[in-house]
Design a protein around this motif. Structure first.
Motif, PDB file in Angstrom:
ATOM      1  N   ARG A   1      34.267  23.243  50.385  1.00 51.33           N
ATOM      2  CA  ARG A   1      33.536  23.659  49.195  1.00 51.33           C
ATOM      3  C   ARG A   1      33.733  25.164  49.011  1.00 51.33           C
ATOM      4  N   ASP A   2      34.850  25.506  48.415  1.00 53.57           N
ATOM      5  CA  ASP A   2      35.215  26.907  48.266  1.00 53.57           C
ATOM      6  C   ASP A   2      36.154  27.038  47.081  1.00 53.57           C
ATOM      7  N   ILE A   3      36.501  28.262  46.754  1.00 51.71           N
ATOM      8  CA  ILE A   3      37.464  28.527  45.704  1.00 51.71           C
ATOM      9  C   ILE A   3      38.758  29.028  46.329  1.00 51.71           C
ATOM     10  N   VAL A   4      39.852  28.861  45.614  1.00 49.73           N
ATOM     11  CA  VAL A   4      41.172  29.309  46.063  1.00 49.73           C
ATOM     12  C   VAL A   4      41.662  30.376  45.095  1.00 49.73           C
ATOM     13  N   LEU A   5      42.024  31.520  45.630  1.00 49.78           N
ATOM     14  CA  LEU A   5      42.528  32.639  44.843  1.00 49.78           C
ATOM     15  C   LEU A   5      44.025  32.781  45.060  1.00 49.78           C
ATOM     16  N   ASN A   6      44.735  33.015  43.970  1.00 53.07           N
ATOM     17  CA  ASN A   6      46.174  33.280  44.025  1.00 53.07           C
ATOM     18  C   ASN A   6      46.381  34.765  43.756  1.00 53.07           C
ATOM     19  N   VAL A   7      46.930  35.477  44.728  1.00 50.41           N
ATOM     20  CA  VAL A   7      47.106  36.926  44.599  1.00 50.41           C
ATOM     21  C   VAL A   7      48.577  37.262  44.773  1.00 50.41           C
ATOM     22  N   ARG A   8      49.064  38.152  43.931  1.00 44.46           N
ATOM     23  CA  ARG A   8      50.434  38.646  44.006  1.00 44.46           C
ATOM     24  C   ARG A   8      50.403  40.117  44.417  1.00 44.46           C
ATOM     25  N   VAL A   9      51.210  40.443  45.402  1.00 48.50           N
ATOM     26  CA  VAL A   9      51.281  41.798  45.955  1.00 48.50           C
ATOM     27  C   VAL A   9      52.605  42.406  45.534  1.00 48.50           C
ATOM     28  N   GLN A  10      52.545  43.588  44.943  1.00 44.00           N
ATOM     29  CA  GLN A  10      53.755  44.262  44.472  1.00 44.00           C
ATOM     30  C   GLN A  10      54.327  45.153  45.569  1.00 44.00           C
ATOM     31  N   ARG A  11      55.556  45.528  45.398  1.00 44.81           N
ATOM     32  CA  ARG A  11      56.201  46.447  46.335  1.00 44.81           C
ATOM     33  C   ARG A  11      55.585  47.849  46.189  1.00 44.81           C
TER      34      ARG A  11
ATOM     35  N   LEU B   1      41.203  38.489  36.267  1.00 50.45           N
ATOM     36  CA  LEU B   1      42.529  37.916  36.452  1.00 50.45           C
ATOM     37  C   LEU B   1      43.553  38.717  35.666  1.00 50.45           C
ATOM     38  N   GLY B   2      44.658  39.039  36.333  1.00 50.39           N
ATOM     39  CA  GLY B   2      45.725  39.795  35.693  1.00 50.39           C
ATOM     40  C   GLY B   2      45.521  41.295  35.682  1.00 50.39           C
ATOM     41  N   TYR B   3      44.402  41.780  36.205  1.00 44.07           N
ATOM     42  CA  TYR B   3      44.130  43.222  36.202  1.00 44.07           C
ATOM     43  C   TYR B   3      44.662  43.837  37.493  1.00 44.07           C
ATOM     44  N   PRO B   4      45.340  44.976  37.407  1.00 46.38           N
ATOM     45  CA  PRO B   4      45.933  45.574  38.618  1.00 46.38           C
ATOM     46  C   PRO B   4      44.903  46.344  39.442  1.00 46.38           C
ATOM     47  N   TYR B   5      44.822  46.010  40.720  1.00 48.17           N
ATOM     48  CA  TYR B   5      44.027  46.761  41.684  1.00 48.17           C
ATOM     49  C   TYR B   5      44.989  47.432  42.680  1.00 48.17           C
ATOM     50  N   VAL B   6      44.436  48.258  43.556  1.00 49.82           N
ATOM     51  CA  VAL B   6      45.280  49.107  44.410  1.00 49.82           C
ATOM     52  C   VAL B   6      44.949  48.858  45.875  1.00 49.82           C
TER      53      VAL B   6
ATOM     54  N   CYS C   1      51.279  55.100  50.778  1.00 52.09           N
ATOM     55  CA  CYS C   1      51.995  53.879  50.383  1.00 52.09           C
ATOM     56  C   CYS C   1      51.048  53.015  49.548  1.00 52.09           C
ATOM     57  N   GLU C   2      51.268  52.965  48.248  1.00 54.09           N
ATOM     58  CA  GLU C   2      50.391  52.268  47.319  1.00 54.09           C
ATOM     59  C   GLU C   2      51.028  50.950  46.878  1.00 54.09           C
ATOM     60  N   HIS C   3      50.228  49.888  46.924  1.00 48.62           N
ATOM     61  CA  HIS C   3      50.630  48.575  46.444  1.00 48.62           C
ATOM     62  C   HIS C   3      49.677  48.143  45.344  1.00 48.62           C
ATOM     63  N   ILE C   4      50.218  47.597  44.287  1.00 50.65           N
ATOM     64  CA  ILE C   4      49.402  46.996  43.240  1.00 50.65           C
ATOM     65  C   ILE C   4      49.208  45.523  43.576  1.00 50.65           C
ATOM     66  N   ILE C   5      47.972  45.073  43.588  1.00 47.69           N
ATOM     67  CA  ILE C   5      47.661  43.669  43.841  1.00 47.69           C
ATOM     68  C   ILE C   5      47.013  43.085  42.594  1.00 47.69           C
ATOM     69  N   ILE C   6      47.407  41.870  42.260  1.00 49.40           N
ATOM     70  CA  ILE C   6      46.942  41.213  41.040  1.00 49.40           C
ATOM     71  C   ILE C   6      46.489  39.807  41.397  1.00 49.40           C
ATOM     72  N   PHE C   7      45.279  39.465  41.016  1.00 41.39           N
ATOM     73  CA  PHE C   7      44.767  38.105  41.177  1.00 41.39           C
ATOM     74  C   PHE C   7      45.140  37.327  39.922  1.00 41.39           C
TER      75      PHE C   7
END
Length: 363
Positions: A103-113, A238-243, A250-256
């Motif tokens: 009983r949980d949610i699943v998040l899809n996250v993309r990590v940028q270079r 969703l779709g908003y860039p976080y850091v 070394c900064e990576h942009i992560i997007i849910f």
């Protein structure tokens, strides 16, 4: 299937015309006849106007399928397919202890270079960085679990000259940057979530928060602990860039990109999350001497090589840079080279071995 009046007629894709373009065949074949556009409709509906332009390009541009494929959003993503049912991870077992669905949610996250802003250039050329990983997370997991699942080449690098005795077995025992510099934070919605698990970790956000207090137009910035915060505690867009920042700069942009409920076809073992769902298609670096084997070392200050920083394999290093007694010919420096793509592949293989061992114990 639901139908309406004057709907396009279904067609069998296998009976359609086969168009060869490199390695792709019928990549845009659909289940409906999309080539029939009513007269004058392209000037009234924007979608039909774009469709008419697309059909014109298919007929006039040579090798259009390959060119169009390169513009797709996820064309450079390699899905980590392991199971025979084309699933990113084996989901069901013959003897599954997890009968009840999580009983949980699943998040899809993309990590940028890593993002490197080029402030020294006159013309702005700061393009959005390409992605590196795509992960599946549970909402009840802590931010530290995402931080540990991220693979960055700057974390894996070893800043130690081992030219005296370079051996491959030493690479797994040498301290890398992630061990020497364990600090890092996520910046999400005006809050710095710092990784303070290690006693030697620095709180990167302290200087930024003090600087923001002197500029009232920025607003209030807060700091929290990463290992005390779960994804359910966050208000994500969703779709908003976080850091995500580590290794000092070394900064990576992560997007849910997606969030959904956990269902019975997902992996039922919560201990196996985060799951590596996909990674970027990146070519591995080959030896600059033989061009046959993958590079294992970075050689500096070798006068016989055409470049100052040369990537060489272990065999060429021993035969070209050292004599028969294992002594280096010139005053060179040798550093281990960590291949990012091969590291992600190794982590995926370890996950599959965990699954096989679990199945063997159950049987």
């Amino acid at each position: 299937m639901l139908t309406v009046d004057d709907e396009l007629v279904m067609q069998d894709v296998s009976n359609g015309p086969v168009r060869h373009s490199g390695r792709l065949t019928n990549w845009y074949a659909g289940s409906f006849q999309d080539g029939i556009i009513p007269e004058g409709a392209a000037h009234k509906l924007m979608t039909l106007e774009e469709q008419a332009h697309e059909l014109h390009l298919r007929e006039t541009v040579r090798d259009y399928a390959r060119l169009r494929y390169r513009l797709l959003k996820y064309f450079s993503t390699v899905r980590m397919v392991i199971g025979e049912d084309n699933s990113p991870e084996p989901t069901r077992y013959e003897k599954d202890d997890y009968n009840e669905c999580i009983r949980d949610i699943v998040l899809n996250v993309r990590v940028q270079r890593p993002y490197h802003k080029k402030t020294h250039m006159k013309k702005a050329c700061n393009r959005f960085p390409t992605h590196s990983q795509e992960l599946l997370l549970l909402g009840s997991q802590k931010l530290t679990e995402l931080r540990d699942a991220l693979i960055c080449i700057n974390d894996l690098a070893v800043n130690q000259d081992i030219s005296a005795d370079p051996q491959l077995y030493q690479m797994s025992h040498l301290p890398n940057n992630s061990m020497e510099f364990p600090s890092g934070f996520f910046y999400i919605n005006g809050v710095f979530y710092n990784d303070d698990r290690h006693p030697q970790a620095k709180i990167y956000s302290e200087g930024i928060v003090k600087w923001a207090q002197r500029h009232s137009e920025i607003g209030e910035l807060k700091s929290k602990s990463m290992h005390e915060t779960t994804f359910l505690d966050l208000e994500l867009r969703l779709g908003y860039p976080y850091v995500f920042l580590h290794q000092g700069n070394c900064e990576h942009i992560i997007i849910f990109t997606d969030v959904r409920l956990h269902h019975q076809d997902d992996v039922q073992d919560p201990a196996r999350y985060p799951l590596l769902r996909g990674q970027a298609s990146k070519l591995s670096v080959k030896c600059c001497i033989c061009s046959l084997h993958l590079a294992n070392w970075i050689v500096k200050d070798e006068p016989r090589l055409p470049i100052p920083n040369a990537h060489v394999c272990d065999r060429c290093l021993k035969s070209f840079c050292y004599n028969s007694r294992g002594v280096k010919i010139h005053n060179i420096r040798v550093y281990p080279f960590i291949d990012e793509f091969m590291t992600q592949q190794k982590k995926s293989v370890e996950s599959s071995k965990y699954t096989l061992n679990r199945q063997e114990k159950e049987s």
